[in-house]
Design a protein around this motif. Structure first.
Motif, PDB file in Angstrom:
ATOM      1  N   SER A  59       2.708   1.369   8.207  1.00 18.80           N
ATOM      2  CA  SER A  59       2.312   0.875   6.896  1.00 18.80           C
ATOM      3  C   SER A  59       1.511  -0.422   6.955  1.00 18.80           C
ATOM      4  O   SER A  59       0.613  -0.638   6.145  1.00 18.80           O
ATOM      5  N   GLY A 113      -3.404  -1.660  10.874  1.00 16.08           N
ATOM      6  CA  GLY A 113      -4.605  -0.866  10.681  1.00 16.08           C
ATOM      7  C   GLY A 113      -5.618  -1.170  11.774  1.00 16.08           C
ATOM      8  O   GLY A 113      -5.417  -2.059  12.594  1.00 16.08           O
ATOM      9  N   LYS A 149      -2.663  -5.733   8.263  1.00 14.87           N
ATOM     10  CA  LYS A 149      -3.329  -5.585   6.972  1.00 14.87           C
ATOM     11  C   LYS A 149      -2.788  -6.573   5.948  1.00 14.87           C
ATOM     12  O   LYS A 149      -3.302  -6.658   4.848  1.00 14.87           O
ATOM     13  N   ARG A 170       2.088   1.033  -8.169  1.00 14.54           N
ATOM     14  CA  ARG A 170       0.741   1.504  -8.516  1.00 14.54           C
ATOM     15  C   ARG A 170       0.471   1.305  -9.997  1.00 14.54           C
ATOM     16  O   ARG A 170      -0.605   0.853 -10.394  1.00 14.54           O
ATOM     17  N   GLU A 190      -1.678  -1.412  -7.323  1.00 15.55           N
ATOM     18  CA  GLU A 190      -1.821  -1.424  -5.873  1.00 15.55           C
ATOM     19  C   GLU A 190      -2.294  -0.059  -5.370  1.00 15.55           C
ATOM     20  O   GLU A 190      -1.917   0.976  -5.913  1.00 15.55           O
ATOM     21  N   THR A 191      -3.117  -0.079  -4.354  1.00 18.68           N
ATOM     22  CA  THR A 191      -3.602   1.165  -3.762  1.00 18.68           C
ATOM     23  C   THR A 191      -2.520   1.762  -2.865  1.00 18.68           C
ATOM     24  O   THR A 191      -2.006   1.098  -1.964  1.00 18.68           O
ATOM     25  N   ILE A 192      -2.149   3.002  -3.138  1.00 19.21           N
ATOM     26  CA  ILE A 192      -1.127   3.685  -2.348  1.00 19.21           C
ATOM     27  C   ILE A 192      -1.804   4.745  -1.490  1.00 19.21           C
ATOM     28  O   ILE A 192      -2.360   5.711  -2.000  1.00 19.21           O
ATOM     29  N   THR A 193      -1.790   4.554  -0.182  1.00 19.40           N
ATOM     30  CA  THR A 193      -2.409   5.498   0.737  1.00 19.40           C
ATOM     31  C   THR A 193      -1.350   6.429   1.325  1.00 19.40           C
ATOM     32  O   THR A 193      -0.144   6.141   1.285  1.00 19.40           O
ATOM     33  N   TRP A 194      -1.828   7.561   1.870  1.00 18.39           N
ATOM     34  CA  TRP A 194      -0.902   8.466   2.537  1.00 18.39           C
ATOM     35  C   TRP A 194      -0.255   7.780   3.734  1.00 18.39           C
ATOM     36  O   TRP A 194       0.887   8.077   4.090  1.00 18.39           O
ATOM     37  N   ARG A 195      -0.962   6.860   4.338  1.00 17.59           N
ATOM     38  CA  ARG A 195      -0.409   6.097   5.466  1.00 17.59           C
ATOM     39  C   ARG A 195       0.780   5.252   5.011  1.00 17.59           C
ATOM     40  O   ARG A 195       1.802   5.176   5.688  1.00 17.59           O
ATOM     41  N   ALA A 196       0.646   4.639   3.825  1.00 19.08           N
ATOM     42  CA  ALA A 196       1.733   3.820   3.285  1.00 19.08           C
ATOM     43  C   ALA A 196       2.945   4.681   2.943  1.00 19.08           C
ATOM     44  O   ALA A 196       4.093   4.299   3.198  1.00 19.08           O
TER      45      ALA A 196
END
Length: 306
Positions: free
Chosen positions: A139, A142, A152, A278, A283-289
């Motif tokens: 998470s 990067g 990050k 979000r 906040e940007t929620i990525t699949w990685r997070a």
């Protein structure tokens, strides 16, 4: 009722999610120290009311001198140092990442129990630590230039978050040592002992945060906060969802289901908090997070189901 303990545990996870989100907003509005003074002060008031209703006396009973000493130390570590770090990390990196790092708290508690109580670390505990750290790493790490791994998030925010998790875990073990010194008192139910213990933790918390606020900013911020209706509402809600309702129902959950199952379900906060973060903080929620949060919670699950 079937699965009552499991349902209560999930409710506690949502309660602690609300606490984290409210604390992030409140810390940014009132300041870290001011919010903590208000929150711990309100928790003391709620505790006195609870004791008065249940036992007829507003003061807790059954604590020996040794128990009080351990609980005050637990409050200093868990509330003053731990919550200061936690609320500071909310300001810097947000409650979503803050709660992700808090999955390290059970691991810190295991290490502390190993050192102080002689509780053995099993192979599964070590595996759980590795999986949890791997989830957090996914998470917060990067790729930067030349395909090198980089953080990050601001380093100071990460250090505050780790400090908060370690202090919460250590404070929990200190609380256990303190509660082992409690004496049985006629007319005082056993389930009230953790609330009595938390009372002394709050005493240490209000003293510590009060001194920090006074010597750093004086009492002006607190005076201003008492005239901030919105800020006071947030402080009240944070107290109710966190140290009062959250603690009470977490204790109730383990009465109806296995402690490992309850603890695992209550550790889902890093996943539950993704969507509210979000919506509320954009906040940007990525699949990685998401993957990192899920892996981290799985790591905690391995630890508790050992």
């Amino acid at each position: 009722m079937a699965y009552l303990g499991e349902l209560i545990s999930i409710g506690v996870a949502f309660s602690w999610t609300a606490t984290a989100l409210l604390s992030e907003f409140g810390s940014k509005r009132l300041g870290n120290l001011t919010l903590n003074v208000l929150r711990i002060g309100l928790a003391l008031v709620f505790s006195l009311v609870l004791f008065g209703v249940v036992t007829g006396s507003p003061l807790p009973a059954g604590a020996s001198t040794e128990a009080i000493g351990w609980m005050l130390l637990s409050g200093l570590v868990g509330y003053v140092i731990g919550d200061f770090c936690l609320f500071q990390c909310y300001i810097i990196i947000g409650s979503r990442y803050g709660q992700l790092f808090m999955t390290l708290a059970p691991l810190a508690a295991a290490l502390m129990a190993w050192v102080t109580l002689g509780q053995q670390m099993t192979l599964m505990s070590v595996v759980a630590m590795v999986v949890t750290l791997f989830g957090i790493g996914i998470s917060v790490l990067g790729r930067s230039g030349n395909h090198k791994l980089s953080l990050k998030l601001p380093l100071n925010g990460i250090l505050f978050a780790i400090g908060a998790a370690v202090c919460q875990g250590v404070g929990l073990v200190l609380s256990k040592i303190g509660m082992d010194h409690y004496e049985t008192v006629a007319g005082v139910p056993e389930w009230l002992v953790p609330f009595s213990a938390n009372f002394y933790r709050c005493v240490a918390g209000i003293a510590g945060f009060g001194l920090l606020l006074y010597f750093r900013d004086g009492i002006a911020p607190l005076r201003e906060a008492l005239h901030d209706a919105k800020g006071l509402s947030v402080a009240m809600a944070t107290t109710i969802f966190g140290p009062f309702v959250g603690v009470g129902f977490s204790l109730m959950a383990v009465q109806y289901t296995a402690a490992g199952i309850a603890s695992t379900l209550m550790a889902m906060t890093p996943i539950i908090i993704l969507l509210p973060s979000r919506w509320l903080f954009h906040e940007t929620i990525t699949w990685r997070a998401v993957a990192g949060a899920v892996i981290s919670v799985i790591g905690v699950s391995l630890f508790f189901l050992d």
